[in-house]
Design a protein around this motif. Structure first.
Motif, PDB file in Angstrom:
ATOM      1  N   ASP A 291       0.728  -1.171  -0.038  1.00  0.00           N
ATOM      2  CA  ASP A 291      -0.158  -0.212   0.191  1.00  0.00           C
ATOM      3  C   ASP A 291       1.074   1.285   0.171  1.00  0.00           C
TER       4      ASP A 291
ATOM      5  N   ALA B  71       4.716   5.431  -7.388  1.00  0.00           N
ATOM      6  CA  ALA B  71       3.331   5.238  -6.682  1.00  0.00           C
ATOM      7  C   ALA B  71       2.979   6.393  -6.037  1.00  0.00           C
TER       8      ALA B  71
ATOM      9  N   GLN C  94      -5.286   4.032  -8.327  1.00  0.00           N
ATOM     10  CA  GLN C  94      -4.722   2.906  -9.189  1.00  0.00           C
ATOM     11  C   GLN C  94      -4.359   1.907  -8.319  1.00  0.00           C
ATOM     12  N   ASP C  95      -3.849   2.268  -6.974  1.00  0.00           N
ATOM     13  CA  ASP C  95      -3.157   1.434  -5.882  1.00  0.00           C
ATOM     14  C   ASP C  95      -3.788   1.380  -4.674  1.00  0.00           C
TER      15      ASP C  95
END
Length: 421
Positions: free
Chosen positions: A25, A296, A51-52
């Motif tokens: 995460d 990310a 998206q994550d």
């Protein structure tokens, strides 16, 4: 609890489990949206379609900073993205944060974008959301605006003339100011009057420009409802029509717009000789240099600046967007009215933000008291302006020297304690 240091065996496993920050995460470590309802709305409405997977963890400033510093000291960590107020970021070292200048996202306010550089040449964080104080008026007052005045670009001179026109037409002083015991009068002086007249707050506290500022505020006070010394939430006086023109925090004007949205208009604070002073509460998003997945983290920062994400954040937190968006019609009337005024104010060409005081620690109340005492002596007791400023200057200097707090905008940066010049 301190995180980021090497912890052996079962203890390390326990910490990993209790923090809830799985490596897969993106850990969003924030000082904002802390109430349970807001935090849940952030997770579901704001971050749910990213998206994550995002682990959104809000904390008070102390624990937030403790864990961040531990990870920076250790040289590695789990925090992916930081969410915090401008003051939180300004207390960090520039080399602790990733340069986000090439990310391709920024706020609509060049003023905010410059602040986010924290005195460097690069974007140390990206402005994320904002709140502020604004003006509001009963539409009955609009016919009394001075000739040629634009309500979205008023000067202090025009505001004084407008209040005088209403006073003459109605026989009553109908400007309202939150001078009551729980009113936010100190924020007006720190974030609005002083930046608009002196381009500073601390350095310029006793300047000749400050004398002019207080002279003009006295003129405005002559057309201010004398019961303002009891007013703390101006929405009540707008609804009772004891006040037709008012200054206050957006949240303290909300009831008037929500109960009678067709009767009131919201607009930016006025401008003075050194710009349109206003006090934004700016929150930003940044990335620590120890972020475990830089791609990310950058994607999440970009996600927070999307128009649809900004609107979702508004619904979740009542903080306003920093990008150009059209507010949907299903938002509460107070949010729509205040949002437009805040956007015009922060995006104005002469915007001159006076930031919240920073670095004062437990002396914040004493700092505010200097401005309240100055107001009471100059405006309520009608004492000589120069004498009062020279007297209060010593009290302000003592606070700054004791805390060592450096200057904040719009005062020029300082090495060490901000000087009272």
């Amino acid at each position: 609890m301190t995180f980021g240091y090497k912890i052996a065996g079962a203890t390390a496993l326990a910490v990993a489990l209790t923090t809830g920050a799985a490596q897969a995460d993106v850990l969003f470590w924030s000082t904002q949206a802390k109430p349970v309802e807001e935090a849940q709305a952030m997770r579901e409405q704001v971050l749910g379609d990213f998206q994550d997977k995002v682990d959104y963890q809000p904390n008070d400033g102390g624990p937030w900073l403790t864990r961040l510093q531990a990870e920076l000291q250790a040289g590695s960590g789990t925090i992916g993205v930081l969410g915090a107020l401008h003051g939180d970021f300004s207390a960090m070292n520039a080399d602790d944060l990733v340069d986000l200048g090439d990310l391709g996202v920024m706020s609509a306010s060049e003023t905010f974008n410059d602040l986010a550089k924290l005195g460097t040449d690069s974007a140390q964080y990206i402005p994320w959301m904002q709140a502020s104080y604004i003006m509001a008026a009963n539409k009955k007052a609009l016919e009394h605006l001075p000739e040629g005045a634009d309500i979205d670009a008023l000067s202090y001179e025009q505001l004084i003339a407008w209040a005088a026109n209403v006073h003459e037409a109605t026989g009553e002083a109908k400007f309202g100011f939150p001078a009551g015991p729980k009113g936010l009068k100190h924020r007006f002086f720190q974030g609005y009057l002083y930046p608009s007249y002196t381009n500073g707050v601390v350095r310029s506290f006793a300047s000749d420009a400050a004398v002019t500022a207080w002279e003009d505020f006295r003129k405005l006070w002559a057309h201010t409802n004398p019961a303002s010394t009891n007013f703390s939430f101006l929405q009540e006086q707008l609804l009772s029509e004891d006040v037709w023109i008012a200054f206050d925090h957006t949240s303290r004007l909300a009831a008037a717009f929500n109960e009678r949205p067709d009767d009131f208009v919201a607009f930016p604070a006025p401008a003075g000789p050194t710009g349109r002073g206003f006090m934004p509460v700016i929150a930003g998003v940044g990335i620590p240099k120890t972020a475990p997945d830089m791609d990310a983290a950058k994607a999440l920062v970009a996600h927070m600046l999307k128009p649809e994400t900004q609107l979702a954040t508004l619904r979740a937190t009542n903080f306003f967007p920093v990008v150009d968006v059209e507010l949907p019609g299903d938002l509460p009337p107070a949010v729509q009215a205040a949002g437009g005024a805040v956007a015009k104010m922060s995006g104005s060409a002469d915007a001159n933000p006076g930031l919240l005081p920073a670095g004062l620690g437990s002396k914040g109340g004493e700092f505010n008291r200097v401005f309240v005492d100055t107001f009471e002596r100059i405006v309520l007791a009608n004492q000589d302006i120069r004498t009062v400023l020279d007297d209060q200057k010593g009290a302000l200097a003592a606070i700054m020297n004791e805390t060592g707090a450096p200057c904040w905008a719009p005062d020029a940066p300082s090495e060490g304690a901000c000087p009272v010049e």
